[in-house]
Design an enzyme around this catalytic site. Structure first.
Site, mmCIF file in Angstrom:
data_model
loop_
_atom_site.group_PDB
_atom_site.id
_atom_site.type_symbol
_atom_site.label_atom_id
_atom_site.label_comp_id
_atom_site.label_asym_id
_atom_site.label_seq_id
_atom_site.Cartn_x
_atom_site.Cartn_y
_atom_site.Cartn_z
ATOM 1 N N ARG A 209 0.891 -1.267 -0.093
ATOM 2 C CA ARG A 209 -0.040 -0.052 0.015
ATOM 3 C C ARG A 209 0.995 1.001 0.032
ATOM 4 O O ARG A 209 1.958 1.450 0.762
ATOM 5 C CB ARG A 209 -0.912 0.024 1.433
ATOM 6 C CG ARG A 209 -2.138 -0.868 1.195
ATOM 7 C CD ARG A 209 -3.212 -0.543 -0.117
ATOM 8 N NE ARG A 209 -4.405 -1.767 0.022
ATOM 9 C CZ ARG A 209 -4.414 -2.490 -0.698
ATOM 10 N NH1 ARG A 209 -3.480 -2.836 -1.612
ATOM 11 N NH2 ARG A 209 -5.498 -3.341 -0.527
ATOM 12 N N GLU A 238 -3.757 7.375 -4.425
ATOM 13 C CA GLU A 238 -4.249 6.861 -5.750
ATOM 14 C C GLU A 238 -5.488 7.415 -5.963
ATOM 15 O O GLU A 238 -6.303 7.455 -5.003
ATOM 16 C CB GLU A 238 -3.982 5.331 -5.522
ATOM 17 C CG GLU A 238 -2.451 4.538 -5.481
ATOM 18 C CD GLU A 238 -2.679 3.049 -5.422
ATOM 19 O OE1 GLU A 238 -3.924 2.541 -5.681
ATOM 20 O OE2 GLU A 238 -1.681 2.773 -5.029
ATOM 21 N N HIS A 255 -0.791 -0.113 -9.285
ATOM 22 C CA HIS A 255 -1.234 -0.846 -8.419
ATOM 23 C C HIS A 255 -1.755 -2.273 -9.145
ATOM 24 O O HIS A 255 -3.072 -2.499 -9.014
ATOM 25 C CB HIS A 255 -2.492 -0.274 -7.588
ATOM 26 C CG HIS A 255 -2.887 -0.816 -6.796
ATOM 27 N ND1 HIS A 255 -3.239 -0.385 -5.421
ATOM 28 C CD2 HIS A 255 -2.830 -2.321 -6.111
ATOM 29 C CE1 HIS A 255 -3.614 -1.178 -4.360
ATOM 30 N NE2 HIS A 255 -3.485 -2.466 -4.705
HETATM 31 N N1 LIG Z 1 -0.221 -4.089 -5.159
HETATM 32 C C1 LIG Z 1 -1.232 -4.960 -5.251
HETATM 33 O O1 LIG Z 1 -1.478 -5.389 -6.451
HETATM 34 C C2 LIG Z 1 -1.548 -5.822 -4.067
HETATM 35 C C3 LIG Z 1 -1.292 -5.472 -2.806
HETATM 36 N N2 LIG Z 1 -1.796 -6.168 -1.810
HETATM 37 C C4 LIG Z 1 -1.476 -5.476 -0.235
HETATM 38 O O2 LIG Z 1 -0.444 -6.188 0.236
HETATM 39 C C5 LIG Z 1 -0.789 -6.579 1.510
HETATM 40 C C6 LIG Z 1 -0.201 -7.645 2.183
HETATM 41 O O3 LIG Z 1 -0.880 -8.959 1.432
HETATM 42 P P1 LIG Z 1 -0.717 -10.174 1.907
HETATM 43 O O4 LIG Z 1 0.856 -10.790 2.124
HETATM 44 O O5 LIG Z 1 -1.466 -11.463 1.334
HETATM 45 O O6 LIG Z 1 -1.066 -10.042 3.471
HETATM 46 P P2 LIG Z 1 -1.143 -11.037 4.790
HETATM 47 O O7 LIG Z 1 -2.089 -10.694 5.479
HETATM 48 O O8 LIG Z 1 -1.047 -12.673 4.261
HETATM 49 O O9 LIG Z 1 0.513 -10.672 5.279
HETATM 50 C C7 LIG Z 1 0.653 -9.358 5.711
HETATM 51 C C8 LIG Z 1 1.824 -9.461 6.708
HETATM 52 O O10 LIG Z 1 2.350 -8.545 7.263
HETATM 53 C C9 LIG Z 1 2.559 -8.708 8.726
HETATM 54 N N3 LIG Z 1 2.625 -7.333 9.185
HETATM 55 C C10 LIG Z 1 1.824 -6.828 9.824
HETATM 56 N N4 LIG Z 1 2.387 -5.447 10.416
HETATM 57 C C11 LIG Z 1 3.513 -5.555 10.337
HETATM 58 C C12 LIG Z 1 4.743 -4.658 10.482
HETATM 59 N N5 LIG Z 1 4.571 -3.285 11.121
HETATM 60 N N6 LIG Z 1 5.825 -5.170 10.204
HETATM 61 C C13 LIG Z 1 6.028 -6.171 9.569
HETATM 62 N N7 LIG Z 1 4.968 -7.242 9.132
HETATM 63 C C14 LIG Z 1 4.037 -6.855 9.438
HETATM 64 C C15 LIG Z 1 1.382 -9.367 9.098
HETATM 65 O O11 LIG Z 1 1.838 -10.056 10.372
HETATM 66 C C16 LIG Z 1 1.139 -10.401 8.247
HETATM 67 O O12 LIG Z 1 2.047 -11.564 8.244
HETATM 68 C C17 LIG Z 1 -2.452 -6.595 1.482
HETATM 69 O O13 LIG Z 1 -2.907 -6.070 2.964
HETATM 70 C C18 LIG Z 1 -2.708 -5.542 0.660
HETATM 71 O O14 LIG Z 1 -2.639 -4.204 1.111
HETATM 72 C C19 LIG Z 1 -2.084 -7.219 -1.785
HETATM 73 C C20 LIG Z 1 -2.371 -7.869 -2.985
HETATM 74 C C21 LIG Z 1 -2.056 -7.145 -4.107
HETATM 75 O O1 LIG Z 2 -5.794 -7.735 -3.218
HETATM 76 C C1 LIG Z 2 -5.418 -6.541 -3.054
HETATM 77 O O2 LIG Z 2 -5.388 -6.241 -1.824
HETATM 78 C C2 LIG Z 2 -5.070 -5.350 -3.925
HETATM 79 O O3 LIG Z 2 -4.393 -4.432 -3.631
HETATM 80 C C3 LIG Z 2 -5.686 -5.687 -5.242
HETATM 81 O O4 LIG Z 2 -4.756 -6.716 -5.994
HETATM 82 C C4 LIG Z 2 -5.570 -4.555 -6.132
HETATM 83 O O5 LIG Z 2 -6.728 -4.805 -7.266
HETATM 84 P P1 LIG Z 2 -7.942 -3.958 -7.224
HETATM 85 O O6 LIG Z 2 -8.815 -4.874 -6.106
HETATM 86 O O7 LIG Z 2 -7.985 -2.410 -6.848
HETATM 87 O O8 LIG Z 2 -8.628 -4.264 -8.647
#
Ligand SMILES: NC(=O)C1=CN([C@@H]2O[C@H](COP(=O)(O)OP(=O)(O)OC[C@H]3O[C@@H](n4cnc5c(N)ncnc54)[C@H](O)[C@@H]3O)[C@@H](O)[C@H]2O)C=CC1
Ligand SMILES: O=C(O)C(=O)[C@H](O)COP(=O)(O)O
Length: 375
Positions: A209, A238, A255
């Site tokens: 993010r 964004e 993103h």
């Molecule tokens: N750019 C994109 O298209 C995407 C972005 N995202 C973002 O990535 C984030 C992470 O996704 P996942 O790995 O699937 O989530 P997840 O929930 O599986 O993992 C996030 C990890 O971060 C850890 N965490 C929380 N606070 C922390 C801190 N201060 N320092 C270090 N670790 C900490 C948590 O304990 C957790 O293990 C999502 O919440 C979403 O915001 C996710 C998917 C796609």
């Molecule tokens: O899964 C998340 O969290 C994400 O950041 C998404 O991959 C972003 O894609 P949209 O949901 O905005 O299409």
């Protein structure tokens, strides 16, 4: 049954078509009026789901977000109204992990370096961070994990503090959710002070993010520290990233780190499964039937694979340079950021490529490619 779905969510017709009448909407501008008579609401990360949107939607039986992040959803509000909610944890983790790994390969090539021997720090060792670590370890790199939350929960992997990670890593990749309160809050986790800790020549990647890094501080820092290289997929503000920051990033995208066809399909499919569960229906559709065949579905090589060749192979599934180029051309227009996301439909994951085993690469490379995710 009326199903309101974000127009950027693929495969909704194929999966939900039998369940009700589908209306597609622009998720970023969704109004309370548009959802007032919905039975099911399917959103992506750009729709704030809260009382203001849903107070008059009294028929709502299910809200689903085809995303990993849930920071756009007032989950307590939905719970207080007894509306079942599901996101899609892990759906695009492989896509994000591969994005980060491929971005590192691209940086190495751009600066005439090799990834071999570099130490990579992963901040946030959940689904996406672990997926990135899997690729990096498959390629033989040393990975440091920082996740105090997981450490406290008893995760048995080895963790380091953020200070240690910054002090030891050549590359840092961010994979945390955005949180504004608590001991481990991530809002501006990388503020001016933290940025100033970065070692010379660090590569910093953010595909979680935008607000995990203070973007204004990052601009000021980067203007003084050209040695540090940035890969940014997410931005403060964004869909209007700061133009000065885009110019300072080596690779910049809107993103879409999670935007593989597989990841998007998985996200919609997980919501389909959840809705069937809520409605007590059998989920009789299959995920694999949704994906189109891939134009380079098989590869065979007999020599040892160089890093450059691995990048060439990686570009078959995802050429980050294309997205970077397109993004720089469109982000500054009013709808450029969102249009590029909407039209992003071509990227695949390593698993779309099958290795021809009879003419395989060397056994070591074969194992590496398989561990990376090739079939
Ligand atoms: N750019 C994109 O298209 C995407 C972005 N995202 C973002 O990535 C984030 C992470 O996704 P996942 O790995 O699937 O989530 P997840 O929930 O599986 O993992 C996030 C990890 O971060 C850890 N965490 C929380 N606070 C922390 C801190 N201060 N320092 C270090 N670790 C900490 C948590 O304990 C957790 O293990 C999502 O919440 C979403 O915001 C996710 C998917 C796609
Ligand atoms: O899964 C998340 O969290 C994400 O950041 C998404 O991959 C972003 O894609 P949209 O949901 O905005 O299409």
């Amino acid at each position: 049954m009326k199903i309101i779905a974000d127009e950027n969510m693929p495969y909704v017709d194929a999966l939900f078509g039998d369940l009700g009448e589908i209306e597609y909407v622009n998720g970023r501008n969704l109004s309370a009026e548009q959802v007032s008579d919905a039975d099911v609401l399917l959103v992506r990360s750009v729709t704030p789901v809260n009382a203001a949107l849903l107070d008059i939607a009294q028929k709502l039986k299910f809200v689903g977000s085809a995303t990993i992040g849930t920071d756009h959803v007032a989950v307590d509000y939905l719970a207080s109204r007894g509306i079942p909610f599901s996101n899609a944890p892990g759906c695009n983790a492989t896509a994000v992990g591969e994005y980060a790994f491929i971005a590192m390969l691209e940086l190495a090539q751009r600066f005439g370096e090799t990834l071999q021997g570099k130490v990579v720090g992963i901040v946030g060792a959940g689904n996406t961070g672990t997926a990135a670590a899997k690729c990096l370890e498959a390629y033989g790199l040393k990975v440091l994990l920082c996740d105090p939350v997981k450490a406290e929960q008893g995760d048995i992997r080895e963790f380091v503090s953020l200070d240690t990670l910054i002090a030891q890593a050549d590359i840092i990749s961010l994979h945390v959710p955005i949180t504004k309160i608590g001991e481990h809050k991530t809002w501006y986790l990388f503020d001016e002070a933290r940025l100033n800790q970065l070692r010379p020549n660090t590569w910093l990647l953010n595909c979680c993010r935008g607000e995990v890094i203070d973007n204004r501080a990052l601009i000021a820092f980067k203007q003084q520290r050209d040695d540090v290289k940035l890969v940014l997929d997410v931005w403060e503000g964004e869909p209007n990233p700061m133009a000065e920051l885009v110019a300072l990033a080596e690779f910049a995208t809107p993103h879409i780190a999670g935007y593989s066809l597989e990841g998007k399909a998985r996200g919609t499919f997980m919501l389909y499964q959840k809705l069937c569960e809520v409605l007590n229906l059998e989920a009789n559709k299959s995920l694999t039937s949704l994906l189109p065949p891939f134009q380079f579905s098989q590869v065979c090589r007999q020599d040892e694979l160089s890093e450059g060749q691995l990048l060439t192979l990686s570009r078959l599934v995802y050429d980050l340079r294309d997205d970077d180029r397109k993004f720089r051309g469109c982000f500054a227009t009013a709808t450029g950021f969102d249009q590029m996301r909407k039209n992003h439909t071509y990227r695949r994951e390593y698993s779309a490529i099958t290795l021809k085993s009879e003419t395989a690469v060397t056994p070591v490379d074969h194992l590496m490619l398989r561990t990376l995710g090739f079939n």
